[in-house]
Design a protein around this motif. Structure first.
Motif, PDB file in Angstrom:
ATOM      1  N   TRP A   1       7.819   5.608   0.310  1.00 25.77           N
ATOM      2  CA  TRP A   1       7.410   4.916   1.526  1.00 25.77           C
ATOM      3  C   TRP A   1       8.029   3.521   1.529  1.00 25.77           C
ATOM      4  O   TRP A   1       8.484   3.012   0.514  1.00 25.77           O
ATOM      5  CB  TRP A   1       5.880   4.818   1.624  1.00 25.77           C
TER       6      TRP A   1
ATOM      7  N   LYS B   1       5.477  -1.617  10.046  1.00 29.12           N
ATOM      8  CA  LYS B   1       4.504  -0.641   9.585  1.00 29.12           C
ATOM      9  C   LYS B   1       5.019   0.027   8.328  1.00 29.12           C
ATOM     10  O   LYS B   1       6.229   0.115   8.102  1.00 29.12           O
ATOM     11  CB  LYS B   1       4.213   0.398  10.673  1.00 29.12           C
ATOM     12  N   HIS B   2       4.103   0.503   7.515  1.00 25.61           N
ATOM     13  CA  HIS B   2       4.462   1.261   6.332  1.00 25.61           C
ATOM     14  C   HIS B   2       4.485   2.745   6.687  1.00 25.61           C
ATOM     15  O   HIS B   2       3.629   3.233   7.420  1.00 25.61           O
ATOM     16  CB  HIS B   2       3.456   1.013   5.203  1.00 25.61           C
TER      17      HIS B   2
ATOM     18  N   LEU C   1       1.605   5.215   7.540  1.00 24.13           N
ATOM     19  CA  LEU C   1       0.477   4.875   6.691  1.00 24.13           C
ATOM     20  C   LEU C   1      -0.373   3.766   7.303  1.00 24.13           C
ATOM     21  O   LEU C   1      -1.598   3.772   7.167  1.00 24.13           O
ATOM     22  CB  LEU C   1       0.972   4.437   5.311  1.00 24.13           C
ATOM     23  N   SER C   2       0.261   2.802   7.956  1.00 29.74           N
ATOM     24  CA  SER C   2      -0.455   1.651   8.514  1.00 29.74           C
ATOM     25  C   SER C   2      -1.440   2.108   9.587  1.00 29.74           C
ATOM     26  O   SER C   2      -1.117   2.945  10.439  1.00 29.74           O
ATOM     27  CB  SER C   2       0.530   0.649   9.111  1.00 29.74           C
ATOM     28  N   LYS C   3      -2.628   1.541   9.544  1.00 28.20           N
ATOM     29  CA  LYS C   3      -3.678   1.914  10.488  1.00 28.20           C
ATOM     30  C   LYS C   3      -3.387   1.327  11.866  1.00 28.20           C
ATOM     31  O   LYS C   3      -3.055   0.138  11.992  1.00 28.20           O
ATOM     32  CB  LYS C   3      -5.037   1.416   9.985  1.00 28.20           C
TER      33      LYS C   3
ATOM     34  N   SER D   1      -0.106  -3.567   5.765  1.00 25.96           N
ATOM     35  CA  SER D   1      -0.704  -3.162   4.497  1.00 25.96           C
ATOM     36  C   SER D   1      -2.115  -2.606   4.631  1.00 25.96           C
ATOM     37  O   SER D   1      -2.726  -2.227   3.619  1.00 25.96           O
ATOM     38  CB  SER D   1      -0.707  -4.340   3.514  1.00 25.96           C
TER      39      SER D   1
ATOM     40  N   TRP E   1      -3.961   0.473   5.496  1.00 24.25           N
ATOM     41  CA  TRP E   1      -3.596   1.879   5.645  1.00 24.25           C
ATOM     42  C   TRP E   1      -4.774   2.729   6.099  1.00 24.25           C
ATOM     43  O   TRP E   1      -5.923   2.458   5.745  1.00 24.25           O
ATOM     44  CB  TRP E   1      -3.114   2.453   4.317  1.00 24.25           C
TER      45      TRP E   1
ATOM     46  N   ALA F   1      -3.604  -1.989   1.033  1.00 22.28           N
ATOM     47  CA  ALA F   1      -2.617  -1.641   0.011  1.00 22.28           C
ATOM     48  C   ALA F   1      -2.188  -2.862  -0.780  1.00 22.28           C
ATOM     49  O   ALA F   1      -2.020  -3.959  -0.228  1.00 22.28           O
ATOM     50  CB  ALA F   1      -1.408  -0.971   0.655  1.00 22.28           C
TER      51      ALA F   1
END
Length: 288
Positions: free
Chosen positions: A118, A138-139, A208-210, A217, A219, A250
């Motif tokens: 990621w 975003k991740h 992954l990012s909310k 960071s 998630w 994260a």
């Protein structure tokens, strides 16, 4: 019926970010494009990458990641990442060193375990001949590697090449590393689904990012991972980072976040769903 396997899932941070490269990798027309980090070690140059990758690096870094600058192409999991044709027998591989390698070894990462790579991403589009960012940071998960073989390279890169000559372009066989230097070679196929190679880049990223969170960071995580819902948790993340409601803050440090899923069927179902949703050409009948 899915057969439970013992597996560790390693969420492995890779690609450029605000520190290494000072930019983000790209999502272009829904597909992830991971830009490797710059390095001072003589190895692959950005100009050796495919035109798509080298142009993305140049444009999104505002010219800093130019064609004559060295880059660290690792994980090397995309057959088309280089201009040059891959040698016979080539397979995806990932190298690790020093403290991050010790962390993997101390947690008994072994053949059969799966890296999910990621990084930091932004949506992009072509504007007046240049790739430009059009979305927030975003991740996102962009690729995978299931371990088939672990090679303790140390400083003996040339000896490794006598047995695995197709690794010649991999940075971790070059004479730049100390004794703690290991290459994780991919399995030929994914054990959970024989129709999928043991390595590759997803056709679509898994974010992954909310959504709506104040930073990349934060998630959104599945229940099998969240200790507040009985999940397995992962290394580098103590209890104060699990915020409840399947939300994680994260860690900013650390490259390899290890989730020991064991025989957890929910984790393996989540993995299969990851491929069903993001890997084209999958024959669902051969999986699970």
């Amino acid at each position: 019926m899915l057969q439970a396997e013992t597996v560790k899932i390693i969420f492995s941070r890779k690609g450029v970010d605000s520190a290494a490269g000072k930019c983000a990798s790209a999502i272009v027309e829904g597909r992830p494009l991971s830009i490797p980090i710059p390095t001072s070690k003589p190895t692959t140059c950005y100009g050796d990458l495919s035109p798509t990758l080298s142009q993305a690096a140049l444009h999104l870094s505002n010219g800093r990641l130019s064609s004559d600058q060295f880059c660290h192409l690792d994980p090397d999991i995309d057959r088309g990442a280089l201009k040059a044709r891959r040698p016979r027998g080539w397979r995806g591989a990932f190298g690790q060193v020093s403290h991050a390698l010790s962390h993997l070894k101390n947690n008994a990462v072994a053949p059969g375990d799966i890296f999910l790579f990621w990084g930091l991403y932004r949506d992009c589009r072509v504007d007046t001949g240049r790739l430009r960012y059009v979305g927030p940071r975003k991740h996102a998960i962009f690729g995978w590697l299931q371990i088939g073989e672990i090679i303790d390279v140390g400083t003996q890169g040339q000896q490794v090449l006598t047995r695995h000559p197709w690794l010649r372009s991999h940075p971790h066989v070059q004479p730049h590393y100390g004794e703690r230097n290991t290459i994780f070679v991919a399995s030929e196929s994914l054990s959970l689904c024989q129709g999928i190679p043991g390595y590759g880049v997803f056709n679509r990223p898994t974010i992954l990012s909310k959504e709506g969170a104040p930073g990349a960071s934060i998630w959104s995580v599945p229940a099998w991972l969240d200790p507040t819902e009985g999940g397995v948790g992962m290394t580098y993340h103590k209890s104060n980072r699990w915020l409840g409601e399947r939300t994680l803050k994260a860690a900013f440090r650390g490259q390899e976040f290890i989730a020991d899923a064991g025989h957890n069927i929910d984790a393996q179902e989540w993995l299969l769903a990851l491929f069903r949703d993001n890997y084209e050409g999958l024959d669902i009948c051969n999986c699970g």
